[in-house]
Design a protein around this motif. Sequence first.
Motif, PDB file in Angstrom:
ATOM      1  N   ASP A 176      -7.410  -6.375  -9.951  1.00 13.06           N
ATOM      2  CA  ASP A 176      -8.657  -7.139 -10.000  1.00 13.06           C
ATOM      3  C   ASP A 176      -8.832  -8.053  -8.789  1.00 13.06           C
ATOM      4  OD1 ASP A 176      -9.462  -6.055 -12.438  1.00 13.06           O
ATOM      5  OD2 ASP A 176      -8.259  -7.498 -13.567  1.00 13.06           O
ATOM      6  N   THR A 177      -7.722  -8.499  -8.199  1.00  9.21           N
ATOM      7  CA  THR A 177      -7.789  -9.404  -7.045  1.00  9.21           C
ATOM      8  C   THR A 177      -7.176  -8.790  -5.799  1.00  9.21           C
ATOM      9  OG1 THR A 177      -5.691 -10.455  -7.656  1.00  9.21           O
ATOM     10  CG2 THR A 177      -7.716 -11.436  -8.527  1.00  9.21           C
ATOM     11  N   ALA A 178      -6.884  -7.496  -5.826  1.00  7.25           N
ATOM     12  CA  ALA A 178      -6.193  -6.841  -4.714  1.00  7.25           C
ATOM     13  C   ALA A 178      -7.067  -6.790  -3.465  1.00  7.25           C
ATOM     14  CB  ALA A 178      -5.780  -5.430  -5.118  1.00  7.25           C
ATOM     15  N   LEU A 179      -6.402  -6.639  -2.337  1.00  2.02           N
ATOM     16  CA  LEU A 179      -7.088  -6.464  -1.056  1.00  2.02           C
ATOM     17  C   LEU A 179      -8.072  -5.311  -1.124  1.00  2.02           C
ATOM     18  CD1 LEU A 179      -7.389  -6.627   2.100  1.00  2.02           C
ATOM     19  CD2 LEU A 179      -5.384  -5.149   2.220  1.00  2.02           C
ATOM     20  N   ALA A 180      -9.294  -5.527  -0.619  1.00  2.00           N
ATOM     21  CA  ALA A 180     -10.298  -4.476  -0.509  1.00  2.00           C
ATOM     22  C   ALA A 180     -10.299  -3.936   0.914  1.00  2.00           C
ATOM     23  CB  ALA A 180     -11.675  -5.012  -0.863  1.00  2.00           C
ATOM     24  N   LEU A 181     -10.129  -2.623   1.057  1.00  2.00           N
ATOM     25  CA  LEU A 181     -10.242  -1.968   2.350  1.00  2.00           C
ATOM     26  C   LEU A 181     -11.665  -1.428   2.470  1.00  2.00           C
ATOM     27  CD1 LEU A 181      -7.120  -1.762   1.493  1.00  2.00           C
ATOM     28  CD2 LEU A 181      -6.975  -0.079   3.312  1.00  2.00           C
ATOM     29  N   THR A 182     -12.342  -1.786   3.543  1.00  4.24           N
ATOM     30  CA  THR A 182     -13.758  -1.479   3.709  1.00  4.24           C
ATOM     31  C   THR A 182     -13.963  -0.152   4.425  1.00  4.24           C
ATOM     32  OG1 THR A 182     -14.227  -3.835   3.850  1.00  4.24           O
ATOM     33  CG2 THR A 182     -15.946  -2.352   4.622  1.00  4.24           C
ATOM     34  N   ALA A 183     -14.977   0.616   4.010  1.00  3.02           N
ATOM     35  CA  ALA A 183     -15.293   1.888   4.662  1.00  3.02           C
ATOM     36  C   ALA A 183     -15.785   1.636   6.087  1.00  3.02           C
ATOM     37  CB  ALA A 183     -16.357   2.633   3.865  1.00  3.02           C
ATOM     38  N   ILE A 184     -15.190   2.337   7.064  1.00  7.15           N
ATOM     39  CA  ILE A 184     -15.633   2.229   8.457  1.00  7.15           C
ATOM     40  C   ILE A 184     -16.245   3.544   8.945  1.00  7.15           C
ATOM     41  CG2 ILE A 184     -13.998   0.401   9.006  1.00  7.15           C
ATOM     42  CD1 ILE A 184     -12.235   2.504  10.341  1.00  7.15           C
ATOM     43  N   TYR A 189     -11.101   4.055   5.505  1.00  9.09           N
ATOM     44  CA  TYR A 189     -11.143   2.654   5.087  1.00  9.09           C
ATOM     45  C   TYR A 189     -10.118   1.852   5.879  1.00  9.09           C
ATOM     46  CZ  TYR A 189     -13.560   4.847   1.178  1.00  9.09           C
ATOM     47  OH  TYR A 189     -14.435   5.579   0.425  1.00  9.09           O
ATOM     48  N   GLN A 190     -10.442   0.566   6.082  1.00 10.89           N
ATOM     49  CA  GLN A 190      -9.574  -0.264   6.910  1.00 10.89           C
ATOM     50  C   GLN A 190      -9.557  -1.695   6.390  1.00 10.89           C
ATOM     51  OE1 GLN A 190      -9.231   0.471  11.281  1.00 10.89           O
ATOM     52  NE2 GLN A 190     -10.215  -1.524  11.413  1.00 10.89           N
ATOM     53  N   GLY A 191      -8.397  -2.351   6.496  1.00 12.46           N
ATOM     54  CA  GLY A 191      -8.265  -3.739   6.089  1.00 12.46           C
ATOM     55  C   GLY A 191      -6.993  -4.342   6.661  1.00 12.46           C
ATOM     56  N   TYR A 192      -6.734  -5.608   6.287  1.00 10.44           N
ATOM     57  CA  TYR A 192      -5.601  -6.342   6.844  1.00 10.44           C
ATOM     58  C   TYR A 192      -4.800  -6.987   5.726  1.00 10.44           C
ATOM     59  CZ  TYR A 192      -8.611  -5.658  10.835  1.00 10.44           C
ATOM     60  OH  TYR A 192      -9.401  -5.073  11.780  1.00 10.44           O
ATOM     61  N   VAL A 193      -3.483  -7.080   5.927  1.00 12.99           N
ATOM     62  CA  VAL A 193      -2.615  -7.631   4.893  1.00 12.99           C
ATOM     63  C   VAL A 193      -1.437  -8.333   5.550  1.00 12.99           C
ATOM     64  CG1 VAL A 193      -1.240  -5.506   4.675  1.00 12.99           C
ATOM     65  CG2 VAL A 193      -1.375  -7.085   2.741  1.00 12.99           C
ATOM     66  N   THR A 194      -0.965  -9.400   4.914  1.00  9.33           N
ATOM     67  CA  THR A 194       0.260 -10.079   5.335  1.00  9.33           C
ATOM     68  C   THR A 194       1.284  -9.986   4.216  1.00  9.33           C
ATOM     69  OG1 THR A 194      -0.838 -11.653   6.811  1.00  9.33           O
ATOM     70  CG2 THR A 194       1.308 -12.293   5.954  1.00  9.33           C
ATOM     71  N   VAL A 195       2.495  -9.546   4.549  1.00  6.30           N
ATOM     72  CA  VAL A 195       3.620  -9.543   3.610  1.00  6.30           C
ATOM     73  C   VAL A 195       4.456 -10.783   3.916  1.00  6.30           C
ATOM     74  CG1 VAL A 195       5.644  -8.324   2.758  1.00  6.30           C
ATOM     75  CG2 VAL A 195       3.631  -7.025   3.508  1.00  6.30           C
ATOM     76  N   LEU A 196       4.433 -11.755   3.014  1.00 10.87           N
ATOM     77  CA  LEU A 196       5.153 -13.011   3.219  1.00 10.87           C
ATOM     78  C   LEU A 196       6.637 -12.846   2.901  1.00 10.87           C
ATOM     79  CD1 LEU A 196       2.559 -15.394   1.517  1.00 10.87           C
ATOM     80  CD2 LEU A 196       3.014 -15.198   3.973  1.00 10.87           C
ATOM     81  N   PRO A 197       7.486 -13.712   3.459  1.00 13.10           N
ATOM     82  CA  PRO A 197       8.918 -13.665   3.108  1.00 13.10           C
ATOM     83  C   PRO A 197       9.116 -13.787   1.602  1.00 13.10           C
ATOM     84  CG  PRO A 197       8.567 -15.109   4.992  1.00 13.10           C
ATOM     85  CD  PRO A 197       7.199 -14.741   4.484  1.00 13.10           C
ATOM     86  N   GLY A 198       9.953 -12.926   1.048  1.00 11.81           N
ATOM     87  CA  GLY A 198      10.215 -12.936  -0.383  1.00 11.81           C
ATOM     88  C   GLY A 198       9.291 -12.054  -1.191  1.00 11.81           C
ATOM     89  N   TYR A 199       8.235 -11.532  -0.544  1.00  8.17           N
ATOM     90  CA  TYR A 199       7.316 -10.621  -1.220  1.00  8.17           C
ATOM     91  C   TYR A 199       7.644  -9.194  -0.782  1.00  8.17           C
ATOM     92  CZ  TYR A 199       4.412 -14.615  -2.569  1.00  8.17           C
ATOM     93  OH  TYR A 199       3.949 -15.788  -3.108  1.00  8.17           O
ATOM     94  N   GLY A 200       7.503  -8.265  -1.673  1.00 11.00           N
ATOM     95  CA  GLY A 200       7.849  -6.892  -1.346  1.00 11.00           C
ATOM     96  C   GLY A 200       6.768  -6.179  -0.542  1.00 11.00           C
ATOM     97  N   PRO A 201       7.121  -5.060   0.134  1.00 11.90           N
ATOM     98  CA  PRO A 201       6.174  -4.325   0.971  1.00 11.90           C
ATOM     99  C   PRO A 201       5.506  -3.139   0.288  1.00 11.90           C
ATOM    100  CG  PRO A 201       8.390  -3.573   1.428  1.00 11.90           C
ATOM    101  CD  PRO A 201       8.508  -4.607   0.344  1.00 11.90           C
ATOM    102  N   VAL A 202       5.699  -2.950  -1.027  1.00  8.40           N
ATOM    103  CA  VAL A 202       5.211  -1.737  -1.698  1.00  8.40           C
ATOM    104  C   VAL A 202       3.805  -1.936  -2.258  1.00  8.40           C
ATOM    105  CG1 VAL A 202       7.524  -0.915  -2.228  1.00  8.40           C
ATOM    106  CG2 VAL A 202       6.351  -2.409  -3.850  1.00  8.40           C
ATOM    107  N   PHE A 203       3.061  -0.828  -2.380  1.00  4.51           N
ATOM    108  CA  PHE A 203       1.682  -0.905  -2.867  1.00  4.51           C
ATOM    109  C   PHE A 203       1.195   0.467  -3.307  1.00  4.51           C
ATOM    110  CE2 PHE A 203       1.367   0.182   1.585  1.00  4.51           C
ATOM    111  CZ  PHE A 203       0.299   1.054   1.663  1.00  4.51           C
ATOM    112  N   LYS A 204       0.046   0.485  -3.954  1.00  2.28           N
ATOM    113  CA  LYS A 204      -0.691   1.697  -4.300  1.00  2.28           C
ATOM    114  C   LYS A 204      -2.099   1.592  -3.704  1.00  2.28           C
ATOM    115  CE  LYS A 204       1.838   4.199  -7.355  1.00  2.28           C
ATOM    116  NZ  LYS A 204       3.068   3.445  -7.544  1.00  2.28           N
ATOM    117  N   LEU A 205      -2.874   2.667  -3.799  1.00  2.00           N
ATOM    118  CA  LEU A 205      -4.261   2.681  -3.347  1.00  2.00           C
ATOM    119  C   LEU A 205      -5.144   3.184  -4.490  1.00  2.00           C
ATOM    120  CD1 LEU A 205      -3.649   4.152   0.213  1.00  2.00           C
ATOM    121  CD2 LEU A 205      -4.477   1.849  -0.295  1.00  2.00           C
TER     122      LEU A 205
END
Length: 360
Positions: A176-184, A189-205
């Motif tokens: 519900d609050t996940a990053l939105a990748l916008t159609a280009i 689709y394209q977007g930007y994300v930061t993985v902070l220390p202590g947070y994992g790098p895994v995701f789904k689409l």
Amino acid sequence: MKKYINKLILLGGLLFLGSSCETDGQLTTLKAVSFPSAIEVSSSTIVLTEDTADDQALLISWPAVTFPIAAPVTYAVQFDLVNDISGSLAWQKAKRIEVGGDVLSKAFTDQELNKIAADLGLPIDVSGQIVIRVEATMDRKIYSNPVTIKVTPYERSVVFGEIYMPGAYQGEWNVDTALALTAISKGVYQGYVTVLPGYGPVFKLNTGRNWEQYYGAGATNNDLKNMSTTDFVLPGEGSYQVKVNLNTLKWSSVAYSWGIVGDGTAGSWNTSTPMNYDYQTKTWKITADLVPGNVKFRLNNEWTINYGSKNTTDGIAYLDDQGAHYVGEAGTYEITFKINDVDPSGLGYPATANYTIVKK
């Protein structure tokens, strides 16, 4: 005798000065410098299409230029129309793309070359001529002989839509609050994300803000497989530009981070302090200790793309502006930078961005 000695000293001094002037002249503008051979292009006739927007359309290569001073040579590529390369305003309307120090080639995708053609005013779906030359800079600028290619540009589709990227970077998986990748473009689709220390790098689409349809990793980490339970994995901590192509069922990421730089920051003018991307507000942010001095914004710790402000009041930073925001008092500051760079490879970087620098 003394008179002759004085004359000899004077003559020797004049000879020394003459020799120095000649040497200095040879080291700088008195010595001719030129491209040793012609520049080369991978194709002289190019038909661009939106379906191959990410494919390489053109490769330009050139020989190294030798200046009389041992230092890096900065190269740039210029594009212009045939009618605009002569007369008193020759090359004044050219599109200039800086390549970097001692770099001897530059590749352009269909999307990048299409934008250049559109900016120059070539008509859509009609073959037109573009003239290319390479600029070499050290103590002066010199130019290669131009080459002419034929380019047929396409009209970009107006696309809308988003896909979503729930993942560990959120602290909790929440579509519900996940990053939105916008159609280009169509299906891209394209977007930007930061993985902070202590947070994992895994995701789904996910195609919607639900779990009715989602993609996970397929044969490789960069392959999309419908309803796969295997997570995608980013390279690790840090900020990234993420691109997803539903036409080819592939995704990719590249390191991508805006940062602050200047003599008011910890890294002074040499090293940017990276900011983190807030995917919910689409804003780059950092809390940092500053000293009296100047602050600018630049991308990926390089000067290729940078923004500077004209004053300290209006909160607007301008692309390639020499100005900077001046901080008059040392302390801890909250800094934000908001830029509409959803599709920089296709649309370029905007002329302005908004920022705030507020003392805590």
